[in-house]
Structure formats: structure tokens, C-alpha cells
Design a protein around this motif. Structure first.
Motif, PDB file in Angstrom:
ATOM      1  N   PHE A 270       0.831  -1.202   0.000  1.00 42.00           N
ATOM      2  CA  PHE A 270       0.000   0.000   0.000  1.00 42.00           C
ATOM      3  C   PHE A 270       0.866   1.252   0.000  1.00 42.00           C
ATOM      4  O   PHE A 270       0.525   2.263  -0.634  1.00 42.00           O
ATOM      5  CB  PHE A 270      -0.931   0.011   1.207  1.00 42.00           C
ATOM      6  N   CYS A 271       1.984   1.202   0.700  1.00 37.34           N
ATOM      7  CA  CYS A 271       2.904   2.343   0.701  1.00 37.34           C
ATOM      8  C   CYS A 271       3.443   2.603  -0.708  1.00 37.34           C
ATOM      9  O   CYS A 271       3.565   3.766  -1.129  1.00 37.34           O
ATOM     10  CB  CYS A 271       4.060   2.078   1.665  1.00 37.34           C
ATOM     11  N   LEU A 272       3.757   1.536  -1.426  1.00 38.56           N
ATOM     12  CA  LEU A 272       4.216   1.693  -2.805  1.00 38.56           C
ATOM     13  C   LEU A 272       3.110   2.288  -3.669  1.00 38.56           C
ATOM     14  O   LEU A 272       3.371   3.103  -4.566  1.00 38.56           O
ATOM     15  CB  LEU A 272       4.659   0.329  -3.350  1.00 38.56           C
ATOM     16  N   PHE A 273       1.874   1.900  -3.400  1.00 38.96           N
ATOM     17  CA  PHE A 273       0.724   2.462  -4.118  1.00 38.96           C
ATOM     18  C   PHE A 273       0.643   3.972  -3.909  1.00 38.96           C
ATOM     19  O   PHE A 273       0.423   4.730  -4.862  1.00 38.96           O
ATOM     20  CB  PHE A 273      -0.556   1.776  -3.623  1.00 38.96           C
ATOM     21  N   VAL A 274       0.840   4.432  -2.685  1.00 41.11           N
ATOM     22  CA  VAL A 274       0.762   5.866  -2.396  1.00 41.11           C
ATOM     23  C   VAL A 274       1.859   6.624  -3.146  1.00 41.11           C
ATOM     24  O   VAL A 274       1.621   7.698  -3.714  1.00 41.11           O
ATOM     25  CB  VAL A 274       0.869   6.116  -0.882  1.00 41.11           C
ATOM     26  N   LEU A 275       3.060   6.066  -3.170  1.00 40.18           N
ATOM     27  CA  LEU A 275       4.163   6.713  -3.883  1.00 40.18           C
ATOM     28  C   LEU A 275       3.860   6.824  -5.378  1.00 40.18           C
ATOM     29  O   LEU A 275       4.037   7.890  -5.990  1.00 40.18           O
ATOM     30  CB  LEU A 275       5.455   5.926  -3.665  1.00 40.18           C
TER      31      LEU A 275
END
Length: 408
Positions: A270-275
Motif C-alpha cells: 500500500f505504501c508503494l501504491f501511495v508513492l
């Protein structure tokens, strides 16, 4: 053409995040979209790297808070909160709603809206079942407060974290300015939900045997120290992500959790999605759509300007989702702390109007479907139509008072 392509990519990324076919992580669509944006020159690679560097600390904090919330749940914090709610309510649906409001507001402010949606909502379901009361008012309170009660602290919502640096405020200053809007919005939410669900709350009291839960003292102390650490970290130059990570490590070591479990629960996907989403939104902001938003966005932090900015943020949140809306509007509001905070009012309150307003609302809807009690769309929309405008007006007025008192 650039506007069309960038908007299609954003819609595709958000649509995939909503549907999550076969349970695939959101990043599966977001990362390729970000690559397309750079490869086709919608955003230069240098600007994309700058965006990732700027978002990096915020996303790192998100991972740490997600891990901290998981460990708090494993330590029994939410189960204990449910037992306290059941005992103090004494079987009264009205008293239970008030207690749920207090718990959900505190959990959202301290551990972020995701903790309220993912961890507290199931506990509220179980508590209502134990007491034999209708769960609907209390479950809807979890959803509404996950969004609107996330106004208080920079750590309460990813949108707040994004806005903190843009506003140029310290942790304590942010909380001081948002305290009055936070209280006012929660009060309006309570009055409207109490009236809206009067029939469900009018059922007779049920006496039930509630098991005594031991307070998870170590976990509660760690959470308290972590919150205190957030307040003192800024002035000494320490990013809140390190404070959240320290709290998570303290709980993880005490509970002897495997490192692989801790990494998984940090939800790096999910963190990669935000980036990646940040890069895609950057392309939209630099397209004709971004130019249009720039033209209608207010540039003065008077009462009407704050109201216009909050309303614009709420509209964009329900059209694009609140995270892209925040990323798009913050650069336009960065010259004024008041306008930045008005963006948050719209981005955090607005999602209560429709399912697509925030990822937390979509997740809450999925949880209710999984329990065989899906929300009725018409009812959800009617409640949102009552709460969102009222909360925006009260929240903006309260923010205006806070800004005048502080001299900003």
C-alpha cells in the motif's frame, strides 16, 4: 490529450484500488501507471524523483503507524475498549453510541482512521451483539468518525501528514488549530446520527453479562509515550516516523513477533501504491484539469476563502478520492496555513458523502459486506447529505476562529 491520458490513468488506478480483482495489491496498477506517466513525458523523471523523495518520509510514517495499530490490536487494546464500552453502556443503545463516539474519535486521532475502520469496527459489531442492540448506528459512527474525526493530529490521516509540511506548522500548532474544528465536527456528527438512527436507538435496554477484560497496560503506556513523542519530535528535528517506529518496535519485541510478520503488517504494498499515486496525480495537476482547479481555487484565507477551499476539496474527494484531491490542492494552498487546513476539512469530512470519497470508506463497506450486513446505498447517501454540509460549515467557522485567535 495530456489531460485525457492523465485522468484515464488516475481513474484506472483508483478503480483498481476499489475493486482489487483477485485480491491483488493496489500497487499492481499504480506502479505501471506511474511508469507510463514518466515514459511518455507527462512528468519528467527528475520531477517524478523529487515527488517520491518528498513523499518518502510521509509514506514511511504510514508504514510505521499501520504496524503500530496492528500490534496494539494484538496486545488487546481494541478488545479492551470494546469491553469497556459494553460495561459502561449498561445495555443502553444511546449510551453505547456516545461511548463509541468517544472511543472512535480517540482511536482515529491517535492511531489513524485505518485503525478505526479495520480494527475497531469489528469490535463494535461484537459489542453490539453481546448487548443485543442494533449495530447499525454504532457501525456507521465508526465510518463517519474515521473520516471526520481524523482532523485533530498530523498522525490521524495520511492527508494530514501530507499537509503538515505544506502548512509549515509544528505538531503542537497543528493540533492547537484543529482542536476546535475537531470537537465541533464530532458534536455535529453525534447530533445528526442520534436523530437519524432514532428508531434503532429507541430499542429497550438489554442487561448482558460482560466479561472483565484486563487492561493491556504495557501497550497503553507505549501508545501514550508514542503520542507524547510525536509532540516533542518536531522541535528537536526528529521525523514522527521514527517515533512511530520506536513504539512499534517496543510492542513487537515485548510480544516476540517474527520480523517477517512485522514487515507484512507494515503493508509495504500500500505504501508503494501511495508513492506511485503521487506521480500519477502530479501528471493530472500539470494537465488542463489541474489548470482548471487552479483557476477556481481561492487564494485568500478569509472566511469565504476557507469555505470555498473546503468545498472544493470535498467535491474533488468525491470525484477523485480524497488522497489525490489533497495531493492536487496542497501546492495551490501552500502559501497559507489556513487554506491548507481548509483543504483537510474538505478532504477528511467530504468522503462521508459517497463510498468513493476515501479508501477507508471503501474498506469499511467491504467489512460490512463480509459480515452479511451491507450498507444500504440510499441510506448511506442520505446520511452523508445531512452530515457533510453541516460539518463543513461548522468546521470552517471553527477553523476561522482558531486562525483569528492564533493570529495566522
Amino acid at each position: 490529450m495530456i489531460t485525457v491520458v492523465s485522468l484515464l490513468l488516475l481513474v484506472g488506478v483508483l478503480g483498481f484500488a476499489v475493486a482489487r480483482p483477485r485480491g491483488l495489491p493496489e500497487a499492481v496498477a499504480a506502479v505501471p501507471a506511474a511508469v507510463i506517466v514518466v515514459v511518455f513525458g507527462l512528468v519528467s523523471w527528475r520531477d517524478a524523483v523529487d515527488e517520491l523523495v518528498e513523499l518518502g518520509p510521509t509514506v514511511g510514517f504510514l508504514a510505521a503507524v499501520l504496524l503500530l495499530s496492528y500490534l496494539a490490536d494484538e496486545a488487546g487494546v481494541f478488545k479492551y475498549a470494546g469491553a469497556v464500552a459494553a460495561r459502561w453502556s449498561r445495555g443502553s443503545p444511546q449510551r453505547l453510541l456516545g461511548i463509541v463516539f468517544v472511543i472512535a474519535s480517540v482511536v482515529t486521532a491517535a492511531l489513524s482512521l485505518d485503525a478505526t475502520v479495520v480494527l475497531l469496527t469489528p469490535v463494535v459489531f461484537a459489542t453490539a451483539s453481546t448487548l443485543g442492540v442494533r449495530p447499525k448506528p454504532h457501525v456507521y459512527a465508526c465510518n463517519h468518525l474515521a473520516n471526520s474525526a481524523s482532523l485533530l493530529l498530523p498522525v490521524s490521516n495520511l492527508t494530514n501528514l501530507l499537509a503538515l509540511s505544506a502548512a509549515g506548522l509544528s505538531f503542537v500548532s497543528f493540533a492547537g488549530l484543529m482542536a476546535l474544528p475537531w470537537l465541533a465536527v464530532i458534536g455535529v456528527e453525534y447530533l445528526i446520527l442520534r436523530r437519524f438512527f432514532a428508531q434503532d436507538l429507541g430499542t429497550p435496554e438489554h442487561s448482558a453479562q460482560v466479561e472483565q477484560e484486563r487492561a493491556p497496560k504495557f501497550a497503553l503506556v507505549v501508545l501514550g509515550l508514542t503520542l507524547a513523542g510525536f509532540a516533542v519530535a518536531g522541535p528537536v528535528g526528529v521525523h514522527p516516523a521514527w517515533v512511530a517506529l520506536a513504539g512499534a518496535i517496543a510492542l513487537g519485541v515485548r510480544m516476540k513477533k517474527p520480523v517477517t510478520t512485522l514487515v507484512r503488517k507494515a503493508n509495504l504494498g500500500f505504501c508503494l501504491f501511495v508513492l506511485a499515486l503521487g506521480v500519477v496525480v502530479l501528471a493530472v495537476s500539470r494537465s488542463g484539469f489541474g489548470t482548471l482547479v487552479d483557476r477556481v481555487a481561492p487564494h485568500h484565507a478569509d472566511l469565504l476563502g476557507l469555505l470555498a477551499m473546503a468545498g472544493l476539496a470535498a467535491v474533488l474527494a468525491n470525484v477523485l478520492n480524497n488522497l489525490p484531491a489533497t495531493l492536487m490542492l496542497l501546492p495551490l494552498a501552500a502559501h497559507s496555513p489556513g487554506l491548507v487546513l481548509a483543504v483537510l476539512l474538505g478532504a477528511n469530512i467530504g468522503p462521508n458523502l459517497t463510498y468513493v470519497g476515501s479508501l477507508a470508506t471503501l474498506l469499511w463497506r467491504r467489512i460490512l459486506h463480509g459480515r452479511g450486513q451491507p450498507p444500504v446505498t440510499g441510506e448511506f447517501l442520505r446520511l452523508g447529505a445531512l452530515t457533510v454540509p453541516a460539518c463543513l460549515i461548522v468546521g470552517v467557522a471553527s477553523l476561522w476562529v482558531s486562525l483569528r485567535v492564533s493570529g495566522l
